[in-house]
Write an enzyme that holds these catalytic residues in place. Structure first.
Site, short mmCIF file in Angstrom:
data_model
loop_
_atom_site.label_atom_id
_atom_site.label_comp_id
_atom_site.label_asym_id
_atom_site.label_seq_id
_atom_site.Cartn_x
_atom_site.Cartn_y
_atom_site.Cartn_z
CG ASP A 130 -1.81 -1.18 1.32
OD1 ASP A 130 -2.29 -1.50 2.42
OD2 ASP A 130 -2.01 -1.82 0.27
CB ALA A 189 -5.15 5.20 -15.91
CD GLU A 225 -8.37 -2.61 -1.46
OE1 GLU A 225 -9.01 -3.67 -1.59
OE2 GLU A 225 -7.28 -2.57 -0.87
#
Ligand code: F6P
Length: 320
Positions: A130, A189, A225
């Protein structure tokens, strides 16, 4: 006769590629100074079950290139309780462990702080995909997870292009967007959704329709998420734009795989620094890397929340 220091290593919480390289370096470098090294099995659960194994040089042979942790891990709820901490301290004292080295993420290191407060010397080494540990620019395993995820996104982009679809790709990172941001930057992206920034749905729809009108027939949206429900988000995009949207959740492939050279080298440097801290009788700190320099931070600063670079997010979305 100088007392031989005995050290116990624990790898609690989410495993990260490079943890084994770190366990290997702590063991080998520690043994070279005559330190006694123990490996605690299965994270804090194993600590509370007194599950220790003495580590020798051959205990860590052939593991440098394997993801995961040979010591195994476990999501131990008991360590979050006062009784759990007291029991852990009692076991460490009974075993005459001089130092506990915690190789893990924010939650694991914070439990290490609570153990330190009860009188056990603790050294933390930040390892998590993370990259959300305050005080360090990078955690062991992050670089590998980034590479794994970018490779997966590149593959998805092939079918997105062929089918002229928009893909919402959900990535890990718990409640933070550090992994998502770097995946978005490295994969080109067009949009990245992270927990730290409220979703501006209209802005996303406008960007999609504008790009589509300019002839861009496919698009990648990286969705952290912790930012919410990626499937619901995709459905809303599809109905607002009339374009085909698919969801792909990368999941646990981000946690495994052969650690990159960078992850292994970071693991080595942090492990060596940790042992040197112990040899200098330093304690209750964690090893960090800041502006490419290995250093230490006090464990208590883990209470702070690592800030996300919002300018970086803007740049990623503006050029893609
Ligand atoms: O902290 C690492 C991590 O992979 C997070 O990115 C993720 O949200 C979480 O662990 C998953 O936890 P578990 O392995 O318990 O499902």
């Amino acid at each position: 006769m100088k007392m031989l220091k005995s050290i116990a290593i624990v790898t609690p919480g989410g495993d990260a590629p490079g943890m084994n390289a770190c366990v290997r370096a702590v063991t080998k470098y520690g043994l070279s100074f005559g330190l006694k090294i123990y490996g605690i099995q299965r994270g804090y659960a194993g600590l509370l079950e007194n599950d220790f194994v003495e580590m020798k040089s051959n205990s860590v042979s052939g593991i440098i290139h394997h993801g995961g942790t040979i010591l195994k891990s476990n999501r131990c709820k008991e360590i979050r309780t006062e009784e759990g901490i007291k029991k852990a301290v009692q076991i460490l004292k009974q075993r005459k462990i001089d130092y506990l080295i915690v190789i893990g993420g924010d939650g694991s290191l914070s439990a290490g702080l609570r153990i330190a407060k009860k009188g056990i010397s603790v050294i933390g080494i930040p390892a998590s995909i993370d990259n959300d540990v305050y005080g360090t620019d990078e955690t062991i395993g992050f670089d590998t997870a980034l590479d794994t995820a970018v490779e997966a996104v590149d593959k998805i982009r092939d079918t997105a292009t062929s089918f002229e679809r928009i893909f919402v790709i959900e990535v890990m990172g718990r409640e933070h967007g550090f992994l998502a941001l770097d995946i978005a930057a490295a994969s080109g992206a067009e949009v990245v959704v992270i927990p730290e920034v409220k979703i501006d749905f209209d802005r996303v729809v406008k960007k999609i329709l504008f790009s589509n009108k300019k002839g861009k027939s496919s698009m990648i949206i990286i969705f952290a998420e912790g930012a919410g429900d990626s499937k619901l988000f995709a459905k809303k995009i599809e109905s607002a734009t009339g374009l085909e949207v698919r969801v792909s959740t990368l999941g646990y492939i981000q946690r495994g795989g052969e650690p990159t050279g960078r992850s292994r080298i970071l693991a080595l440097k942090m492990a060596v620094f940790a042992i040197n801290l112990i040899l200098k009788n330093k304690k209750n700190v964690f090893v960090a890397i800041k502006n490419n320099k290995i250093m230490s931070q006090p464990l208590w600063c883990l209470k702070n929340r690592k800030e996300i670079d919002l300018k970086y997010k803007k740049i990623i979305e503006s050029i893609n």
